[in-house]
Design a protein around this motif. Structure first.
Motif, PDB file in Angstrom:
ATOM      1  N   SER A   1       0.833  -1.196   0.000  1.00 10.90           N
ATOM      2  CA  SER A   1       0.000   0.000   0.000  1.00 10.90           C
ATOM      3  C   SER A   1       0.874   1.253   0.000  1.00 10.90           C
TER       4      SER A   1
ATOM      5  N   SER B   1       2.224   2.065   3.453  1.00  6.86           N
ATOM      6  CA  SER B   1       3.378   1.251   3.862  1.00  6.86           C
ATOM      7  C   SER B   1       4.654   1.747   3.216  1.00  6.86           C
TER       8      SER B   1
ATOM      9  N   GLY C   1       3.754  -0.559   7.744  1.00  8.72           N
ATOM     10  CA  GLY C   1       2.596  -1.394   7.482  1.00  8.72           C
ATOM     11  C   GLY C   1       1.790  -1.720   8.732  1.00  8.72           C
TER      12      GLY C   1
ATOM     13  N   ASN D   1      -1.344  -5.335  12.404  1.00  8.15           N
ATOM     14  CA  ASN D   1      -1.842  -6.165  11.320  1.00  8.15           C
ATOM     15  C   ASN D   1      -0.688  -6.657  10.462  1.00  8.15           C
TER      16      ASN D   1
ATOM     17  N   LEU E   1      -0.239  -9.404   8.894  1.00  7.32           N
ATOM     18  CA  LEU E   1      -0.604 -10.190   7.711  1.00  7.32           C
ATOM     19  C   LEU E   1      -0.601  -9.335   6.450  1.00  7.32           C
ATOM     20  N   ASP E   2      -1.047  -8.089   6.577  1.00  7.07           N
ATOM     21  CA  ASP E   2      -1.079  -7.197   5.418  1.00  7.07           C
ATOM     22  C   ASP E   2       0.303  -6.780   4.961  1.00  7.07           C
TER      23      ASP E   2
ATOM     24  N   CYS F   1       2.835  -8.881   4.810  1.00  4.34           N
ATOM     25  CA  CYS F   1       3.402 -10.019   4.080  1.00  4.34           C
ATOM     26  C   CYS F   1       2.710 -10.299   2.752  1.00  4.34           C
TER      27      CYS F   1
ATOM     28  N   ASP G   1      -1.174 -10.177   0.140  1.00 11.88           N
ATOM     29  CA  ASP G   1      -2.438  -9.558  -0.230  1.00 11.88           C
ATOM     30  C   ASP G   1      -3.580 -10.501   0.102  1.00 11.88           C
ATOM     31  N   LYS G   2      -4.636  -9.955   0.636  1.00 11.62           N
ATOM     32  CA  LYS G   2      -5.809 -10.763   0.972  1.00 11.62           C
ATOM     33  C   LYS G   2      -6.666 -10.914  -0.279  1.00 11.62           C
TER      34      LYS G   2
ATOM     35  N   TYR H   1      -4.642 -15.160   2.458  1.00  8.24           N
ATOM     36  CA  TYR H   1      -3.516 -14.290   2.143  1.00  8.24           C
ATOM     37  C   TYR H   1      -2.570 -15.029   1.206  1.00  8.24           C
TER      38      TYR H   1
ATOM     39  N   CYS I   1       7.643 -13.710   7.272  1.00  9.01           N
ATOM     40  CA  CYS I   1       6.490 -14.356   6.657  1.00  9.01           C
ATOM     41  C   CYS I   1       6.844 -15.803   6.325  1.00  9.01           C
TER      42      CYS I   1
END
Length: 152
Positions: free
Chosen positions: A3, A6, A59, A64, A66-67, A69, A71-72, A78, A101
């Motif tokens: 993003s 990030s 990030g 969070n 997970l975001d 590492c 993309d959902k 993920y 990750c």
């Protein structure tokens, strides 16, 4: 895909923290007239704090990870961008801030939190340690010089 926050967030937060810190620093320097070593201790501390802040905001790694590492996808899984690997787990370390990750393929990656922030963190800490030691040595020498003769 990373993003925009990030990517641009940590440098902007670091600059913001430095800007906010310059006002009390300037007032302290003007009013107290500290020695050069004392000023470097404060500058090193500010650099380490700003770098740690930028590293942990990367990030929003602590809230969070997970975001950071992957993309959902639409089905809530993920996945690695451009590959078919799913994310198994995420490891978060607080010092130095890092996110590792772990993928279904068996390999692990480190979500680097900006190498410039790591260098700034360690440089700031080194500056604080070295200048604090020099400041303590200089204060001890000055104290011995000021004592009148015959006292220990």
């Amino acid at each position: 895909m990373v993003s925009l926050f990030s990517f641009f967030g940590p440098p902007l937060i670091t600059i913001f923290l430095f800007a906010v810190g310059t006002i009390p620093y300037a007032l302290w320097v003007l009013r107290r007239k500290p020695s050069r070593l004392a000023r470097w201790v404060v500058i090193g501390s500010a650099a380490a704090i700003a770098a740690y802040g930028a590293g942990s905001v990367y990030g929003l790694a602590f809230t969070n990870p997970l975001d950071v590492c992957a993309d959902k996808t639409g089905d809530g899984v993920y996945r690695d961008a451009g590959r078919d690997y799913t994310l198994n787990s995420v490891g978060v370390d607080s010092f130095p801030p890092s996110v590792s990750c772990h993928w279904s393929s068996g390999y692990s990656t480190e979500a680097a939190w900006s190498s410039w922030a790591a260098y700034l963190l360690y440089a700031g800490l080194a500056c604080v340690v070295v200048c604090s030691i020099l400041l303590a040595v200089n204060r001890d020498k000055n104290r011995r010089v000021r004592l009148p003769r015959g006292t220990v």
